[in-house]
Design an enzyme around this catalytic site. Structure first.
Site, PDB file in Angstrom:
ATOM      1  N   HIS A  43      -9.372   0.687  -5.877  1.00  0.00           N
ATOM      2  CA  HIS A  43      -8.504  -0.127  -5.021  1.00  0.00           C
ATOM      3  C   HIS A  43      -7.069   0.299  -5.270  1.00  0.00           C
ATOM      4  O   HIS A  43      -6.662   0.468  -6.428  1.00  0.00           O
ATOM      5  CB  HIS A  43      -8.657  -1.620  -5.319  1.00  0.00           C
ATOM      6  CG  HIS A  43      -9.973  -2.163  -4.896  1.00  0.00           C
ATOM      7  ND1 HIS A  43     -10.252  -2.463  -3.589  1.00  0.00           N
ATOM      8  CD2 HIS A  43     -11.097  -2.427  -5.608  1.00  0.00           C
ATOM      9  CE1 HIS A  43     -11.495  -2.904  -3.513  1.00  0.00           C
ATOM     10  NE2 HIS A  43     -12.030  -2.885  -4.717  1.00  0.00           N
TER      11      HIS A  43
ATOM     12  N   TYR B 272       0.790  -1.225   0.000  1.00  0.00           N
ATOM     13  CA  TYR B 272       0.000   0.000   0.000  1.00  0.00           C
ATOM     14  C   TYR B 272       0.824   1.279   0.000  1.00  0.00           C
ATOM     15  O   TYR B 272       0.267   2.366  -0.096  1.00  0.00           O
ATOM     16  CB  TYR B 272      -0.946  -0.007   1.209  1.00  0.00           C
ATOM     17  CG  TYR B 272      -1.881  -1.181   1.202  1.00  0.00           C
ATOM     18  CD1 TYR B 272      -2.973  -1.210   0.340  1.00  0.00           C
ATOM     19  CD2 TYR B 272      -1.667  -2.276   2.027  1.00  0.00           C
ATOM     20  CE1 TYR B 272      -3.828  -2.296   0.310  1.00  0.00           C
ATOM     21  CE2 TYR B 272      -2.523  -3.370   2.012  1.00  0.00           C
ATOM     22  CZ  TYR B 272      -3.594  -3.373   1.148  1.00  0.00           C
ATOM     23  OH  TYR B 272      -4.440  -4.447   1.118  1.00  0.00           O
TER      24      TYR B 272
END
Length: 170
Positions: free
Chosen positions: A102, A22
């Site tokens: 996402h 991430y």
């Protein structure tokens, strides 16, 4: 135009959560990047941000948007993408464009992450571009809303449209 940005579970932990996947950017920084994109692009857009770790609160927020001045929704439902038919149902009832985002490419991850119930209910899904995906969704949303407004204006001015005020004059 007013756009609601809904962030789901664990996104409040960005910057701490598995940086290999991430990155180090925090959720607040993503929101700042989106606001900067709006300002630099001189876009007539107001963004409202909402984050929760609770499925029901996401559903409530989507339902609150019905009949409101929100014209579109950008949503990252996090792991609820793969499990929540209830959020998917709320998205389908929203009555406005919804784009799912996402940070990672969920198609390149574990098998259980490859299905997105919520993504199937959205107009489109942007994944795998990290924080840039939010600006991509914002750009898409602005274009979709502009096209919708242009279509509505054209319909309103169409002399063959029975709802055109010109056709109702006697």
């Amino acid at each position: 135009m007013k756009i609601l940005v809904i962030q789901g579970p664990n996104l409040n932990m960005l910057g701490h959560r598995d940086p290999r996947l991430y990155g180090m950017v925090t959720l607040d920084q993503i929101h700042e990047i989106m606001q900067t994109f709006v300002k630099q692009g001189n876009l007539d857009v107001e963004l409202e941000f909402f984050q929760t770790n609770f499925e029901g609160e996401i559903i409530d927020k989507i339902q609150e948007s019905v009949g409101s001045d929100y014209e579109g929704i950008i949503i990252n439902p996090g792991a609820f993408s793969h499990t929540s038919i209830a959020i998917a149902d709320a998205i389908m009832l929203a009555g406005k464009p919804v784009i799912e985002v996402h940070l990672t490419n969920i198609q390149a991850r574990e098998e259980f992450r490859k299905n997105s119930y919520t993504g199937a209910a959205c107009g489109g899904v942007i994944m795998g571009f990290g924080p840039l995906g939010y600006n991509m969704a914002l750009m898409a949303m602005v274009n979709i809303l502009a096209e919708m407004k242009a279509f509505q204006e054209a319909q309103k001015n169409n002399p063959n449209n029975p709802n055109n005020p010109i056709n109702n004059q006697k």
